[in-house]
Design an enzyme around this catalytic site. Sequence first.
Site, PDB file in Angstrom:
ATOM      1  N   HIS A   1      -4.331   6.181  -1.368  1.00  0.00           N
ATOM      2  CA  HIS A   1      -4.963   6.155  -0.046  1.00  0.00           C
ATOM      3  C   HIS A   1      -3.959   6.414   1.081  1.00  0.00           C
ATOM      4  O   HIS A   1      -4.360   6.629   2.217  1.00  0.00           O
ATOM      5  CB  HIS A   1      -5.620   4.795   0.156  1.00  0.00           C
ATOM      6  CG  HIS A   1      -6.991   4.825   0.749  1.00  0.00           C
ATOM      7  ND1 HIS A   1      -7.769   5.952   0.870  1.00  0.00           N
ATOM      8  CD2 HIS A   1      -7.740   3.811   1.273  1.00  0.00           C
ATOM      9  CE1 HIS A   1      -8.922   5.647   1.431  1.00  0.00           C
ATOM     10  NE2 HIS A   1      -8.934   4.361   1.684  1.00  0.00           N
TER      11      HIS A   1
ATOM     12  N   ASN B   1     -10.008   1.569   7.291  1.00  0.00           N
ATOM     13  CA  ASN B   1     -11.401   1.566   7.749  1.00  0.00           C
ATOM     14  C   ASN B   1     -11.553   1.391   9.255  1.00  0.00           C
ATOM     15  O   ASN B   1     -12.647   1.531   9.778  1.00  0.00           O
ATOM     16  CB  ASN B   1     -12.198   0.481   7.024  1.00  0.00           C
ATOM     17  CG  ASN B   1     -12.294   0.760   5.540  1.00  0.00           C
ATOM     18  OD1 ASN B   1     -11.841   1.783   5.050  1.00  0.00           O
ATOM     19  ND2 ASN B   1     -12.890  -0.168   4.821  1.00  0.00           N
TER      20      ASN B   1
ATOM     21  N   TYR C   1       0.809  -1.226   0.000  1.00  0.00           N
ATOM     22  CA  TYR C   1       0.000   0.000   0.000  1.00  0.00           C
ATOM     23  C   TYR C   1       0.844   1.278   0.000  1.00  0.00           C
ATOM     24  O   TYR C   1       0.308   2.366  -0.133  1.00  0.00           O
ATOM     25  CB  TYR C   1      -0.942   0.023   1.210  1.00  0.00           C
ATOM     26  CG  TYR C   1      -1.906  -1.121   1.226  1.00  0.00           C
ATOM     27  CD1 TYR C   1      -2.981  -1.154   0.346  1.00  0.00           C
ATOM     28  CD2 TYR C   1      -1.738  -2.176   2.107  1.00  0.00           C
ATOM     29  CE1 TYR C   1      -3.870  -2.219   0.344  1.00  0.00           C
ATOM     30  CE2 TYR C   1      -2.631  -3.242   2.111  1.00  0.00           C
ATOM     31  CZ  TYR C   1      -3.688  -3.254   1.229  1.00  0.00           C
ATOM     32  OH  TYR C   1      -4.561  -4.299   1.230  1.00  0.00           O
TER      33      TYR C   1
END
Length: 188
Positions: free
Chosen positions: A21, A69, A16
């Site tokens: 993000h 999240n 990631y």
Amino acid sequence: MAVKLIVGLGNPGKEYKTTRHNVGFDVVEELAARGQATLRRSWRAPARVGRSRLEGEEVLLALPQTFMNRSGQAVGPLLRRKGLKPADLIVVLDDVELKLGQLRIRKQGSAGGHKGLDSVIGALGTDEFVRVRVGIGPRPPGEDLVGHVLAPFTAREREEMAEAVKRAADAVAAVVRDGADRAMNDFN
């Protein structure tokens, strides 16, 4: 002046690291580099945390390791264990609604569909904390949102985002130094 907790939202893991993000992580890592701070695993919350100085003030820098999240699972315990209030929090995050590199500082407001910010608001029971949003550009027609935010930047976008990360770090410094209202006037 109270210590500030500056949290960058993102996802842990090498896969990631270069995604859209993770811009919040990038900004906090820029602040850590400027202050020569090391972010280490916290034993009290699922986050990498380090102390630094910013504009002459002591700050705590944090990168939740909970995945986006569930960011509130790290932010809530960090605030409580450090004896801080939501007013002492600055959250840095990506925003798909802003054009690439655009900044927006707010003192409160809804999550605007951002699940990481929604998690933080839920964990704190309030939306009254500063957030610095960094535009990652709208998703292209036909691309789903998850695919867009988890995609890496193009080579051209990476150059623009490198400057945006520096400006966002400057914006966080301005919030610490001058307060959110003045920083909003200077950076929005």
